[in-house]
Design a protein around this motif. Sequence first.
Motif, PDB file in Angstrom:
ATOM      1  N   TRP A   1     -21.935 -66.142 -75.019  1.00 37.34           N
ATOM      2  CA  TRP A   1     -22.887 -65.078 -75.378  1.00 37.34           C
ATOM      3  C   TRP A   1     -22.455 -63.749 -74.750  1.00 37.34           C
ATOM      4  O   TRP A   1     -22.576 -62.686 -75.360  1.00 37.34           O
ATOM      5  CB  TRP A   1     -24.283 -65.407 -74.852  1.00 37.34           C
ATOM      6  N   LEU A   2     -21.958 -63.842 -73.540  1.00 33.25           N
ATOM      7  CA  LEU A   2     -21.611 -62.654 -72.765  1.00 33.25           C
ATOM      8  C   LEU A   2     -20.343 -61.965 -73.270  1.00 33.25           C
ATOM      9  O   LEU A   2     -20.257 -60.722 -73.298  1.00 33.25           O
ATOM     10  CB  LEU A   2     -21.450 -63.060 -71.288  1.00 33.25           C
ATOM     11  N   SER A   3     -19.356 -62.737 -73.660  1.00 26.64           N
ATOM     12  CA  SER A   3     -18.027 -62.184 -73.963  1.00 26.64           C
ATOM     13  C   SER A   3     -18.044 -61.038 -74.973  1.00 26.64           C
ATOM     14  O   SER A   3     -17.425 -59.993 -74.738  1.00 26.64           O
ATOM     15  CB  SER A   3     -17.101 -63.310 -74.428  1.00 26.64           C
ATOM     16  N   PRO A   4     -18.733 -61.148 -76.112  1.00 28.61           N
ATOM     17  CA  PRO A   4     -18.740 -60.008 -77.042  1.00 28.61           C
ATOM     18  C   PRO A   4     -19.427 -58.770 -76.486  1.00 28.61           C
ATOM     19  O   PRO A   4     -19.055 -57.646 -76.838  1.00 28.61           O
ATOM     20  CB  PRO A   4     -19.474 -60.541 -78.281  1.00 28.61           C
ATOM     21  N   LEU A   5     -20.406 -58.952 -75.598  1.00 24.65           N
ATOM     22  CA  LEU A   5     -21.072 -57.776 -75.017  1.00 24.65           C
ATOM     23  C   LEU A   5     -20.098 -56.981 -74.154  1.00 24.65           C
ATOM     24  O   LEU A   5     -20.189 -55.754 -74.080  1.00 24.65           O
ATOM     25  CB  LEU A   5     -22.286 -58.195 -74.188  1.00 24.65           C
ATOM     26  N   LEU A   6     -19.158 -57.665 -73.521  1.00 30.69           N
ATOM     27  CA  LEU A   6     -18.135 -56.962 -72.749  1.00 30.69           C
ATOM     28  C   LEU A   6     -17.254 -56.123 -73.666  1.00 30.69           C
ATOM     29  O   LEU A   6     -16.883 -54.993 -73.330  1.00 30.69           O
ATOM     30  CB  LEU A   6     -17.284 -57.963 -71.975  1.00 30.69           C
ATOM     31  N   ARG A   7     -16.940 -56.664 -74.832  1.00 31.92           N
ATOM     32  CA  ARG A   7     -16.136 -55.894 -75.783  1.00 31.92           C
ATOM     33  C   ARG A   7     -16.941 -54.722 -76.344  1.00 31.92           C
ATOM     34  O   ARG A   7     -16.393 -53.637 -76.588  1.00 31.92           O
ATOM     35  CB  ARG A   7     -15.642 -56.808 -76.908  1.00 31.92           C
ATOM     36  N   HIS A   8     -18.233 -54.919 -76.548  1.00 34.48           N
ATOM     37  CA  HIS A   8     -19.067 -53.817 -77.035  1.00 34.48           C
ATOM     38  C   HIS A   8     -19.130 -52.687 -76.007  1.00 34.48           C
ATOM     39  O   HIS A   8     -19.169 -51.509 -76.371  1.00 34.48           O
ATOM     40  CB  HIS A   8     -20.480 -54.301 -77.358  1.00 34.48           C
ATOM     41  N   ARG A   9     -19.157 -53.048 -74.739  1.00 35.57           N
ATOM     42  CA  ARG A   9     -19.140 -52.039 -73.684  1.00 35.57           C
ATOM     43  C   ARG A   9     -17.865 -51.197 -73.764  1.00 35.57           C
ATOM     44  O   ARG A   9     -17.905 -49.969 -73.658  1.00 35.57           O
ATOM     45  CB  ARG A   9     -19.251 -52.719 -72.313  1.00 35.57           C
ATOM     46  N   THR A  10     -16.746 -51.870 -73.987  1.00 37.17           N
ATOM     47  CA  THR A  10     -15.466 -51.164 -74.117  1.00 37.17           C
ATOM     48  C   THR A  10     -15.452 -50.310 -75.378  1.00 37.17           C
ATOM     49  O   THR A  10     -14.977 -49.168 -75.372  1.00 37.17           O
ATOM     50  CB  THR A  10     -14.311 -52.180 -74.164  1.00 37.17           C
ATOM     51  N   ARG A  11     -15.972 -50.867 -76.469  1.00 33.55           N
ATOM     52  CA  ARG A  11     -15.992 -50.121 -77.737  1.00 33.55           C
ATOM     53  C   ARG A  11     -16.804 -48.833 -77.613  1.00 33.55           C
ATOM     54  O   ARG A  11     -16.428 -47.797 -78.150  1.00 33.55           O
ATOM     55  CB  ARG A  11     -16.587 -50.992 -78.847  1.00 33.55           C
ATOM     56  N   LEU A  12     -17.937 -48.910 -76.915  1.00 34.46           N
ATOM     57  CA  LEU A  12     -18.770 -47.716 -76.770  1.00 34.46           C
ATOM     58  C   LEU A  12     -18.017 -46.618 -76.030  1.00 34.46           C
ATOM     59  O   LEU A  12     -18.064 -45.445 -76.409  1.00 34.46           O
ATOM     60  CB  LEU A  12     -20.074 -48.060 -76.041  1.00 34.46           C
ATOM     61  N   ALA A  13     -17.318 -47.009 -74.976  1.00 39.55           N
ATOM     62  CA  ALA A  13     -16.539 -46.019 -74.222  1.00 39.55           C
ATOM     63  C   ALA A  13     -15.460 -45.396 -75.102  1.00 39.55           C
ATOM     64  O   ALA A  13     -15.183 -44.192 -75.014  1.00 39.55           O
ATOM     65  CB  ALA A  13     -15.918 -46.682 -72.995  1.00 39.55           C
ATOM     66  N   GLU A  14     -14.865 -46.214 -75.967  1.00 42.65           N
ATOM     67  CA  GLU A  14     -13.769 -45.723 -76.813  1.00 42.65           C
ATOM     68  C   GLU A  14     -14.257 -44.805 -77.928  1.00 42.65           C
ATOM     69  O   GLU A  14     -13.579 -43.838 -78.281  1.00 42.65           O
ATOM     70  CB  GLU A  14     -13.017 -46.914 -77.423  1.00 42.65           C
ATOM     71  N   LEU A  15     -15.423 -45.106 -78.486  1.00 39.33           N
ATOM     72  CA  LEU A  15     -15.858 -44.332 -79.659  1.00 39.33           C
ATOM     73  C   LEU A  15     -16.561 -43.031 -79.305  1.00 39.33           C
ATOM     74  O   LEU A  15     -16.781 -42.186 -80.171  1.00 39.33           O
ATOM     75  CB  LEU A  15     -16.726 -45.181 -80.586  1.00 39.33           C
ATOM     76  N   ARG A  16     -16.907 -42.834 -78.042  1.00 44.96           N
ATOM     77  CA  ARG A  16     -17.593 -41.605 -77.643  1.00 44.96           C
ATOM     78  C   ARG A  16     -16.806 -40.359 -78.076  1.00 44.96           C
ATOM     79  O   ARG A  16     -17.391 -39.387 -78.553  1.00 44.96           O
ATOM     80  CB  ARG A  16     -17.786 -41.574 -76.129  1.00 44.96           C
ATOM     81  N   SER A  17     -15.492 -40.390 -77.884  1.00 43.85           N
ATOM     82  CA  SER A  17     -14.688 -39.202 -78.198  1.00 43.85           C
ATOM     83  C   SER A  17     -14.656 -38.917 -79.691  1.00 43.85           C
ATOM     84  O   SER A  17     -14.379 -37.790 -80.109  1.00 43.85           O
ATOM     85  CB  SER A  17     -13.267 -39.371 -77.669  1.00 43.85           C
TER      86      SER A  17
END
Length: 446
Positions: A171-187
Amino acid sequence: MAVSPLDSTLFQLLFSGREIAKLFSDEATVAQMLRVEAALARVQGRLGVIPEEAADAIDAVLFETVLPVSELTDGTGDAGVPVPALVAALRSRMDTDAGQYLHWGATSQDIVDTALVLTLASAAEVLEMRLEHSIQALKSLAERHRATVMVARTRSQQALPMTFGLKVANWLSPLLRHRTRLAELRSRLLVVQFGGAVGTLSALGGRGLEVMEALAAELKLQTPAVPWHTQRDGLAEFAGWLSLVTGSLGKIGQDIVLMSQNEVGEVREGGQALGEGARGGSSTMPQKSNPVSSEVLVTSARNNATLLPALHQALLQEHERGGAAWQLEWLSLPQMVVSTVVSLKHALYLIENLEVNAKRMRSNLEISNGLMLAEAATFALAEHLPRPEAQTLVKQCCHEAAASGLNLMDVLAECCDAPVDWTQLRDPEHYLGVTDQLIDRVLSSV
């Protein structure tokens, strides 16, 4: 029921995120547009594009102005966008000399889109914080139950043993990727919009790029290569991220709904009622405790998945600036943001209060009378005879065990003289593979 349960007082504890919804309120939207107009005047004054005294006057008026939304309603209906009415209302509050330089070189979409981006920047902060809280709660839950053995199910049928800790790690693993995705898409998301009427900045002569870059810096936003009036991929990408997050949370909710069925009884939603009355109670069946938060996670996931195509439809813009697709974003994106924040609220409450019945998990393992360990038996026998023969033998013994009610390992011990430790093999804890290492790999990424 309100037009949208997201705006409903009746349904506020289920679907409303008052904190996040305020960011998209009419009052907050007008305030963000004022912020953009003021920033534009300030940078143009500093650059000498407009008289500095006019810029100071505009900034002063906008700083102290709170425009009643009602003052813009008729104008918005007439123009299809609130900016013309906004500019007129502001000019009426300042002298003519200063007022003529308000909104200098901009178009309505510049103001509306940049105001939206500023709102999404604030929303992203809330989303990031709540996502992090859910990540930390899942980490604790996975660690706490790394050795709690349970049934793993494939296609809704009992398959092999696993641990609840590994289930939570999944359950946790995709949330870690979503955290990374959010940081990447901000720009790509938090980008100023400033292009003038058709994206050429022609009203500013040769200083358009200078003003655009200064405005971005003033608002702490990125500068695009070109104005993005008809390039809506940044908003669509963010909408996709919102749907991914609620989809992953919905998966958690769906699992908990299934695991909390009376016949399974492995988990149960805990905690106190969010309002008055028993949490998850029924109007007529006093024995019931419905998985309310889990169901909201599933509903929000499906709702966002339904709204996401609207943002993809909004990618189809006419020529240099469109209208209909732009309005489609207004109808869909705020709902998706609110649904995601509310899902994260329910997810955190659910995870922190989840009641795990380890004893019931163990008893559900034993129901199969060893049939769940048929694969383990096959590989153990394959060390002493060809694997196809081992598979055939285990399959025959599975039928006999199912018919007789005996444990599969006892049946195999009777019909096979291979030197296999059937007593050890019947313990599911000896067939967990690299579960501990897999959990560690996920938790180390937190």
